[in-house]
Design a protein around this motif. Sequence first.
Motif, PDB file in Angstrom:
ATOM      1  N   ALA A 216     -32.254  65.451 -58.026  1.00 11.36           N
ATOM      2  CA  ALA A 216     -33.617  65.972 -58.142  1.00 11.36           C
ATOM      3  C   ALA A 216     -33.723  67.115 -59.145  1.00 11.36           C
ATOM      4  CB  ALA A 216     -34.107  66.441 -56.772  1.00 11.36           C
ATOM      5  N   ASP A 217     -34.959  67.305 -59.634  1.00 11.89           N
ATOM      6  CA  ASP A 217     -35.287  68.475 -60.463  1.00 11.89           C
ATOM      7  C   ASP A 217     -35.805  69.625 -59.605  1.00 11.89           C
ATOM      8  OD1 ASP A 217     -34.884  67.067 -62.970  1.00 11.89           O
ATOM      9  OD2 ASP A 217     -36.769  66.030 -62.555  1.00 11.89           O
ATOM     10  N   TYR A 218     -36.589  69.290 -58.597  1.00 11.18           N
ATOM     11  CA  TYR A 218     -37.291  70.303 -57.812  1.00 11.18           C
ATOM     12  C   TYR A 218     -37.334  69.840 -56.366  1.00 11.18           C
ATOM     13  CZ  TYR A 218     -40.623  74.155 -57.133  1.00 11.18           C
ATOM     14  OH  TYR A 218     -41.221  75.331 -56.759  1.00 11.18           O
ATOM     15  N   GLY A 219     -37.378  70.782 -55.437  1.00 12.55           N
ATOM     16  CA  GLY A 219     -37.374  70.405 -54.041  1.00 12.55           C
ATOM     17  C   GLY A 219     -38.257  71.271 -53.165  1.00 12.55           C
ATOM     18  N   TYR A 220     -38.657  70.668 -52.052  1.00 15.72           N
ATOM     19  CA  TYR A 220     -39.393  71.367 -51.004  1.00 15.72           C
ATOM     20  C   TYR A 220     -38.657  71.180 -49.691  1.00 15.72           C
ATOM     21  CZ  TYR A 220     -43.420  71.495 -54.190  1.00 15.72           C
ATOM     22  OH  TYR A 220     -44.261  71.710 -55.264  1.00 15.72           O
ATOM     23  N   LEU A 221     -38.606  72.231 -48.889  1.00 16.11           N
ATOM     24  CA  LEU A 221     -38.051  72.160 -47.540  1.00 16.11           C
ATOM     25  C   LEU A 221     -39.201  72.178 -46.551  1.00 16.11           C
ATOM     26  CD1 LEU A 221     -35.173  74.799 -47.815  1.00 16.11           C
ATOM     27  CD2 LEU A 221     -35.064  72.348 -48.251  1.00 16.11           C
ATOM     28  N   ILE A 222     -39.219  71.218 -45.652  1.00 13.82           N
ATOM     29  CA  ILE A 222     -40.267  71.158 -44.645  1.00 13.82           C
ATOM     30  C   ILE A 222     -39.640  71.390 -43.271  1.00 13.82           C
ATOM     31  CG2 ILE A 222     -40.155  68.639 -44.409  1.00 13.82           C
ATOM     32  CD1 ILE A 222     -43.239  68.702 -44.105  1.00 13.82           C
ATOM     33  N   GLU A 223     -40.281  72.237 -42.489  1.00 14.37           N
ATOM     34  CA  GLU A 223     -39.782  72.590 -41.161  1.00 14.37           C
ATOM     35  C   GLU A 223     -40.959  72.640 -40.196  1.00 14.37           C
ATOM     36  OE1 GLU A 223     -36.891  75.972 -39.167  1.00 14.37           O
ATOM     37  OE2 GLU A 223     -38.161  76.544 -40.850  1.00 14.37           O
ATOM     38  N   THR A 224     -40.860  71.855 -39.124  1.00 16.94           N
ATOM     39  CA  THR A 224     -41.907  71.765 -38.106  1.00 16.94           C
ATOM     40  C   THR A 224     -43.305  71.655 -38.713  1.00 16.94           C
ATOM     41  OG1 THR A 224     -41.994  74.194 -37.854  1.00 16.94           O
ATOM     42  CG2 THR A 224     -40.531  72.974 -36.367  1.00 16.94           C
ATOM     43  N   GLY A 225     -43.443  70.721 -39.672  1.00 20.07           N
ATOM     44  CA  GLY A 225     -44.745  70.421 -40.234  1.00 20.07           C
ATOM     45  C   GLY A 225     -45.278  71.410 -41.239  1.00 20.07           C
ATOM     46  N   ARG A 226     -44.424  72.292 -41.748  1.00 20.55           N
ATOM     47  CA  ARG A 226     -44.856  73.270 -42.754  1.00 20.55           C
ATOM     48  C   ARG A 226     -43.817  73.338 -43.868  1.00 20.55           C
ATOM     49  NH1 ARG A 226     -46.281  75.555 -37.801  1.00 20.55           N
ATOM     50  NH2 ARG A 226     -48.477  76.237 -37.650  1.00 20.55           N
ATOM     51  N   ILE A 227     -44.278  73.639 -45.081  1.00 21.81           N
ATOM     52  CA  ILE A 227     -43.339  73.878 -46.173  1.00 21.81           C
ATOM     53  C   ILE A 227     -42.690  75.239 -45.946  1.00 21.81           C
ATOM     54  CG2 ILE A 227     -43.049  74.212 -48.655  1.00 21.81           C
ATOM     55  CD1 ILE A 227     -43.657  71.325 -47.922  1.00 21.81           C
TER      56      ILE A 227
END
Length: 257
Positions: A216-227
């Motif tokens: 990947a170039d870029y990422g998001y972490l999601i936890e309990t329905g939120r970024i």
Amino acid sequence: MNDMNITGGTQRQGEVILQVRDLVVAYGKAEVVHGVSFNVRGGEFVVILGRNGAGKSSTMQAMSGLIPKRGGSVRFRGEDLTQASAQAIVQAGLVHVLEGHRVFHALTVEENLMIGTWAGPKRGDRRLLERIYALFPELAERRNQPASRLSGGQQQILAVGAGVIAEPRLLVLDEPSAGLAPMVIERILSAVADLCRDGMAILLVEQMVETALRFADYGYLIETGRIAASGQAAEIRASEALRHVYLGRQDAPAEHA
């Protein structure tokens, strides 16, 4: 955890083609996605990471018009698709490959791919097959076999090929590694990374952390329905936020987390 951008001043390149803002998803009275926002740029490989049950697949399905949204907005290539049907979203150039090796088992490999062409602008154009066979030679070797005779990994490759043949501007892959050997997911991600270099954007939902972030170039972490956090892939890989989301402590996440 509050949403935290961990990119150390590095600017993302390219024009934003997908903009999801404050997306809310609920099943009955139970809200499972609580105001998620993220972007994908043209030709960018973006990964969304999180534990099982974090809301990743619900976010993708709501974005793609497969389940209702309780709130928020989706814009793709400048067009408001918030209330659009799944069919209209596909026709706009956003193709979603769902989790679970979803192919037509009674049809041959080539017939599955030809059905995929009907999601794109060149419906029924057999010339599109050669691109897929060059990308995935194992499909060319089995073009006349029923999909039911393929292994799980080969069926997943076929599902991805049926998405790619529609020539989307953005290809969404939801947990393509589920139940597959590491060698197969490497094969798939290497191929779609090549598509990125040709200008197709990729949005990957994945649990194989190390592998996904390597491509990947870029990422998001999601936890309990939120970024929980976002940033360049290399920075997320080394971040405390990643360790917190997966383990709640200071250890690095395991590949299979």
